[in-house]
Design an enzyme around this catalytic site. Structure first.
Site, PDB file in Angstrom:
ATOM      1  N   THR A  77       0.827  -1.215   0.000  1.00 12.99           N
ATOM      2  CA  THR A  77       0.000   0.000   0.000  1.00 12.99           C
ATOM      3  C   THR A  77       0.857   1.259   0.000  1.00 12.99           C
ATOM      4  OG1 THR A  77      -1.726  -1.164   1.172  1.00 12.99           O
ATOM      5  CG2 THR A  77      -1.781   1.236   1.294  1.00 12.99           C
TER       6      THR A  77
ATOM      7  N   GLY B 126       2.593  -2.878   8.304  1.00 10.42           N
ATOM      8  CA  GLY B 126       2.858  -3.150   9.713  1.00 10.42           C
ATOM      9  C   GLY B 126       4.301  -3.592   9.914  1.00 10.42           C
TER      10      GLY B 126
ATOM     11  N   GLU C 298      -7.031  -5.576   2.836  1.00  5.59           N
ATOM     12  CA  GLU C 298      -7.254  -6.750   1.984  1.00  5.59           C
ATOM     13  C   GLU C 298      -8.428  -6.527   1.029  1.00  5.59           C
ATOM     14  OE1 GLU C 298      -5.046  -8.897   1.818  1.00  5.59           O
ATOM     15  OE2 GLU C 298      -3.985  -8.395   3.671  1.00  5.59           O
TER      16      GLU C 298
END
Lengths: 665, 632
Positions: B110, B149, B392
């Site tokens: 992303t 993350g 997702e």
């Protein structure tokens, strides 16, 4: 704000939205403020506050609970100074703009409630004694009503105040854990005094809940007074800056004079006397529910719409046509369907709020003249609208949040804190389901009265009108006529069938309370439908009265139509039932509704610009006026403490993990 | 089963995994605790020789009590991607060091400007044949990697997705292994700007990060080349099949459906137990205050959600099983079942996460003021769960993917072909075509007490909405518009069609599950929940059922009435039904939802530990309040 073309540094994607506005933004802003002179005053106050760095909220997303609390106290103290400097007063016209800008991020809000409750519930003598002390902040007050075990249901409160004739004192006690006061703001750390609501006992007889002024902390060193256990209730979803507190009282004595006694008193010999009418008091409490709507509930929705719609005009994603630039997400029908009904609702609620305030001002005058006829109706209004507006705005803000995808989840978007704040309003000042049922009780009563041919209050006369036959609309444009869609909402089937069912249950032997409980799910729906109808009706009437110039009436008409058709689209079953609307007509409603989205889309950014929030008051990386979203997000993130301070985690855990593997694995 | 419960108790009672209540810790402290626990966890996994992915998943979820942690992406994305997309040579170089945590990796896909729409990603990897290196760049602000993350502070490597340029041509997105921090010092490498993206709604222990690359060079061998390849001279070799990535997506979405069920189950457990403990107001004058769970309005808020939690549980299990069943075929190269499963899971991911998201909030609201305190655990469940509506695959986009498959199937049926699987109900439409009637006019005799009959009602509704959307789409196409424009102008209808399809699938799967339950008492209570789920869904969408002529006005009344009867029937079993979810108190993390129901005294104990209560008199008294009082 000036012309967008002349504003340097505005993202072209946002600048272009402002070029196509079909109406004058400035004129609409003035309309929302209630006149251009109010707009000028508001802007001057906002400017004075924003230019003072002591009020900056830029760091708030990075602060801990302790830091937020300290900052709120600091701001509250600074505000006192600022007000003296600027010549602003508590009763002046400026005060609402000041607190609106601060959006509650300040200490001593409950101190204000403390003062108001003394003014309303206290005798002249009590007012003369306590109000000057509180005004000068010699004491800091709170308002302790809710307990661990009881909230909305006040009769259930368990704190006791027992009158002791020998010493002419009340003995206050928290007899069990669920009786502990829980939630009052400013009480956890700040307050020296609080108004405690307790069950009054004289000579062993209980007289119900009464208010008492109780000192809880020393005026010297701020330590809790003997018999007082007081502290902060711990972290919440929001309001980190507020020290919501708990309070336990063990044989705490207060003098007889500390029971607030405008309406009733315990005399030295223990005689309980009641005088005057409680109704004015009751009315005042009722108006609190209306007074929160503007700043605490509708404003967050307006801010959320501003952020989400501006961001949707800047965010480009995927292509609508091959070979072209990626499309603004605001151009996707699904995005419009998420955001534009929320925008329409924000305007609808702005107008209903004005209407309610006018209604309550009139009611206040009547009551002053000892005419209490409108009280039940006003009470039903305040309960129902508090519940409907808070519920709708809460879900609206959340829709805006989720419509901003991943970046909406960052605190820097401003949306999570707007959401967690507004959602608290569904509970405080009365839990919404309970409030809807209060409105329903009033409606049922009126419905029964109407059926028996008795007179009923003006807001509910529609209940006695004849059942509509079939909807006459034939074309999708017909559904843009208020005459047509208002009929839909005047729809009392939910209420009439609830009333019929209640009667049926009672006739077949059910006890009254049990019958009521059996019908509550439907009664809540009936109350919602009633409030929905009034909201649409007031929106229609407001639009009719608007100035035809500057394109404002036209764009407001679109929003009004959208609000109404969205309501029908979302509750299709209610209108199809009984065949009032045919399936084919429902398809026309849907088509008309979707067409409106595309029309309002063209004015979406100007419509949020008209709310006229400054960037600092939005405090959002996604929603700023210039649309420089990504740059701002990047720069702001770099200021995060996680990037400024060295985390001990690397040295303590990561490094050994990365390097000592051979010995351990 | 029991073994899992024992394992959980073992982990929860392990002194190494104890720490202060997370609600009282700052973000930095929460990150630190998570890293500490993850480090110990890795050691212990090795000690106990735990290597099975399912067992690792459970162990991890016990250690972190179902919360995200900084190594999630290393374990869940970095290692699996190496396994599936790296060549044997690359596995030799990277896999063991990563397995041994010498390399900690993340998965950087992303960007600030693009998420779900992957083709829009802007990061570039340009091949330089002279040095046989790729040059990685973040050419715009929007191309900065954002959100991965573990990227902010923890990782020293990242798998970066970038647009590959070779021989002057763009070859689309490919994955590259990029070192980002110096081994040993953990300092960013020259050309790399990396950091934490700041505070979020939740995920406090996760260092979601940003990554900006300026002419950063990596060797040619760092492109993951099991499928597509760039040869030393820059020649690009295409991958054989691009449907393979569907498999991973289906797997991840099945996890999200399971998460929806679990998160909603946790919220229901808290709200239902608390509603049994809380007494309020009076139903009958003079009687003791009733449990709030006895109010019809409270039951109406909570029991349909309880039924939903069970429904989603069965759906999650179904997807997982189906995936397992056909993953053998996938390895054999038989991908025939994948497209439908892929399309179905997109919609189910969106449907279940949207519903659970709203349901968690309803549970919180049903707990009144105390639900708003973090001691209830509900704010935390919500903020942890809500991003799954976005990650997702953004939910609206997911719904439209399912819609694309539905429209395609409808078109096949219209042209005389038969379709199979969950969409086979569309076949009935062709029979319908002989008659002049609207499909919806086909009479469905609905028996509202019979789940099987309700499945038929949902099926008819789905058929009607799919047909309506497909026809509206066709009308737009006939009128004017490009394919994309017509699609956009129909997208609200298309989302509705997808929702109706997913709703049908869930009712069908729940109903099918009933016959598999052998214990009669359990089957009876599950049947009640299944009926409640199906009937409540109808009462919330009566418009669809009335408009399509599936139900009459009288039947709608009966449905509403029967929902209320079911509430009363389920009431005595409500607490037992949430106890069956078997959440450990530590895992539940809620004072309101405690198994023993001792709510109020424990709220007081909890509050006393609040950071604001660390000292009896807060320091701001001396700093601000006292001086103010002195001055006035």
């Amino acid at each position: 704000l000036g012309s967008p073309l002349k504003t340097p540094g505005v993202n072209p994607d946002l600048a272009s939205e402002r070029l196509t506005a079909s109406f004058s933004v400035e004129k609409l802003t003035a309309r929302l403020d209630g006149g251009a002179e109010h707009t000028r005053m508001r802007r001057a106050i906002v400017e004075a506050i924003e230019s003072d760095p002591a009020f900056s909220r830029e760091n708030q997303y990075f602060q801990s609970q302790n830091e937020r609390y300290e900052a709120a106290v600091r701001r509250a103290v600074h505000l006192q100074k600022k007000m003296r400097e600027m010549g602003w007063t508590e009763n002046g016209p400026e005060i609402k703009y000041i607190y609106r800008w601060l959006s509650g991020d300040i200490a001593f809000l409950l101190h204000r409630v403390f003062m108001r409750s003394i003014s309303v519930l206290g005798s002249d003598k009590q007012v003369a004694k306590w109000i000057p002390l509180a005004t000068e902040h010699q004491i800091i007050g709170s308002y302790a009503q809710t307990e661990l075990g009881h909230g909305t249901y006040l009769q259930g409160l368990e704190t006791t105040a027992v009158f002791d004739i020998a010493t002419q004192e009340f003995l206050l006690n928290t007899p069990k854990i669920s009786a502990m006061k829980w939630w009052p703001g400013d009480m956890g750390r700040s307050a020296t005094h609080t108004v405690v609501f307790a069950q009054l006992y004289v000579h062993g007889k209980c007289y119900g809940v009464h208010p008492f002024i109780v000192q809880i902390r020393s005026l010297q060193d701020h330590s809790p007074r003997p018999g007082v256990t007081v502290g902060d209730i711990g972290p919440k979803m929001n309001f980190e800056h507020t020290d919501n507190g708990y309070l336990m009282l063990q044989n705490v004595r207060v003098p007889r004079e500390n029971m607030l006694s405008r309406f009733c008193e315990v005399q030295p010999d223990g005689t309980y006397v009641r005088w005057g009418s409680q109704k004015i008091n009751y009315f005042t409490m009722t108006t609190v529910r209306i007074s929160i709507l503007s700043d605490e509930v509708i404003l967050p929705l307006m801010k959320a719409c501003t952020i989400a719609i501006r961001y949707s005009a800047v965010r480009r994603q995927s292509k609508l046509k091959p070979g072209e630039q990626e499309a603004k997400i605001l151009d996707y029908q699904t995005q419009q369907q998420k955001l534009l009904p929320q925008l329409a609702a924000a305007y609808a609620f702005h107008f209903i709020n004005i209407y309610l305030h006018e209604l309550f001002d009139r009611g206040y005058q009547e009551i002053q003249g000892r005419n209490f006829d409108s009280l039940p109706e006003l009470h039903a209004f305040s309960s129902g609208f508090k519940a409907m507006v808070t519920q709708y705005c809460t879900s609206g803000v959340e829709i805006c949040l989720r419509a901003c995808g991943g970046h909406g989840y960052s605190l820097l978007s401003g949306l999570p804190s707007l959401y967690t704040r507004v959602l608290a309003s569904c509970i405080y000042e009365g839990e919404n389901t309970v409030l809807f049922l209060q409105t329903a009780r009033f409606l049922i009563k009126c419905f029964m009265a109407a059926s028996a041919g008795q007179p009923i209050p003006p807001s509910v006369t529609y209940l006695s009108s004849a059942k509509p036959g079939k909807c006459p609309a034939k074309d999708k444009l017909d559904f843009l006529s208020p005459d047509v869609y208002l009929k839909f909402f005047q729809f009392s089937r939910l209420l009439s069938s609830s009333a019929a069912k209640l009667q049926h249950l009672i006739q077949s032997g059910a006890e009254k309370h049990e019958a009521w409980n059996q019908c509550t799910v439907q009664l809540v729906k009936a109350a919602q439908a009633h409030c929905h109808y009034i909201t649409v009706k007031i929106f229609v009437e407001t639009v009719e009265k608007l100035d035809n110039k500057a394109g404002i009436q036209k764009v407001m008409k679109h929003l009004c139509d959208l609000f109404a058709l969205h309501g029908i689209f979302s509750n299709a079953g209610d209108f199809l039932y009984d065949g009032y609307l045919s399936g084919a007509q429902m398809d026309l409603v849907t088509a008309s509704y979707l067409d409106l989205l595309a029309v309002i889309r063209m004015d979406a950014v100007p419509l949020v610009d008209a709310f006229d929030f400054t960037d600092k008051s939005l405090n959002s990386a996604l929603g700023s006026y210039d649309g420089q979203v990504y740059q701002r997000l990047y720069e702001w993130a770099q200021k995060s403490p996680t990037n400024q301070q060295v985390s001990p985690a690397y040295g303590k855990y990561l490094k050994p993990l990365l390097q000592n593997r051979l010995s351990k694995l | 089963g029991r073994r899992l419960g024992e394992r959980e108790a073992l982990v929860i009672n392990d002194p190494d995994f104890q720490h202060e209540d997370l609600n009282f810790l700052s973000r930095s402290q929460r990150y630190e605790q998570a890293i500490r626990k993850s480090s110990l966890m890795v050691m212990k996994l090795r000690e106990h020789g735990i290597a099975d992915p399912d067992e690792i998943y459970w162990f991890k979820s016990f250690v972190h009590r179902g919360r995200p942690e900084p190594l999630d992406l290393h374990l869940g994305m970095f290692l699996p991607t190496l396994l599936t997309q790296a060549t044997p040579e690359q596995q030799d170089r990277f896999f063991m060091p990563a397995w041994n945590l010498e390399i900690i990796g993340t998965y950087a896909q992303t960007e600030m400007g693009h998420g779900t729409h992957l083709r829009g990603l802007e990061t570039t990897a340009t091949y330089d044949p002279a040095t046989q290196e790729f040059i990685l760049n973040s050419p715009t602000v929007t191309s900065i990697k954002w959100w991965p993350g573990g990227l902010g502070k923890t990782s020293n490597h990242a798998i970066v997705l970038a647009q590959l340029y070779t021989q002057g041509q763009c070859k689309g997105l490919h994955a590259f292994i990029v070192p980002i921090r110096q081994l040993g010092t953990h300092e960013p490498l020259p050309g790399i700007t990396v950091g934490d993206i700041g505070p979020k709604f939740g995920y406090d222990e996760m260092d979601n990060g940003y990554l900006k690359m300026d002419n950063f060079r990596i060797p040619r061998e760092n492109m993951l080349m099991k499928y597509a390849q760039v040869e030393p001279d820059g020649t690009y070799v295409k991958p054989l099949n691009d449907k393979l990535t569907y498999g991973t997506m289906v797997f991840i979405r099945s996890i999200i459906v399971g998460d929806s069920a679990r998160s909603l189950s946790r919220a229901c457990t808290i709200a239902i137990r608390y509603s049994a403990v809380r007494h309020q107001s009076e139903l009958k004058a003079g009687e003791p205050e009733p449990q709030i769970l006895d109010y019809q309005t409270q039951q109406y808020k909570l029991f349909p959600l309880l039924a939903t939690a069970y429904a989603f549980h069965f759906v999650g299990a179904y997807i997982k099983d189906t995936y397992r069943r056909i993953s053998g075929d996938i390895i054999e190269g038989d991908l025939s079942e994948l497209p439908e499963l892929h399309a179905l899971t997109a919609g189910l991911k969106a449907f279940t996460s949207w519903t659970a998201n709203a349901g968690i909030e309803e549970c919180r609201m049903a707990c009144g003021g105390h639900g708003y305190s973090r001691c209830s655990g509900l704010p935390d469940i919500y903020v942890t769960f809500t991003p799954s509506c976005t990650y997702e695959g953004e939910n609206t986009v997911m719904m439209l993917q399912t819609a694309r498959f539905l429209v395609k199937s409808y078109t096949q049926v219209s042209s005389g072909q038969r379709v199979t699987g969950m969409v086979s109900y569309l076949n009935d439409l062709s029979r319908q075509r002989i008659q002049p009637q609207h499909v919806a006019a086909r009479p469905v005799t609905v028996r509202i007490n019979d789940p099987i009959s309700l499945v038929e009602a949902y099926k008819a509704r789905a058929a009607r909405l799919v047909e309506a959307a497909a026809k509206n789409l066709q009308a737009e196409l006939n009128h004017r518009k490009s394919k994309e424009d017509a699609w956009n102008r129909t997208s609200v209808d298309l989302v509705r069609a997808s929702e109706a399809h997913c709703h049908y699938v869930i009712v069908k799967l729940f109903t099918a599950k009933l016959s598999e339950i052998s214990n009669a008492a359990v089957r009876a209570v599950m049947t009640e929940l299944c009926l409640l789920y199906a009937l409540y869904g109808i009462s919330k969408n009566t418009g669809d059922f009335l408009q399509a002529g599936i139900l009459t006005d009288t039947q709608v009344n009966q449905v509403n009435q029967h929902v209320k009867e079911l509430l009363a029937i389920i009431r005595p079993n409500a607490v037992a039904l949430v106890d069956s979810f078997d959440f450990h108190d530590v895992h539940l993390g809620s004072v309101l939802g405690r198994y023993d129901g001792n709510v109020y005294e424990n709220m007081f104990e909890w509050a006393k530990k609040s950071p604001l209560n660390k000292t009896e008199v807060h320091e701001s008294f001396h700093k601000h309040l006292k001086p103010m009082q002195a001055k006035l």
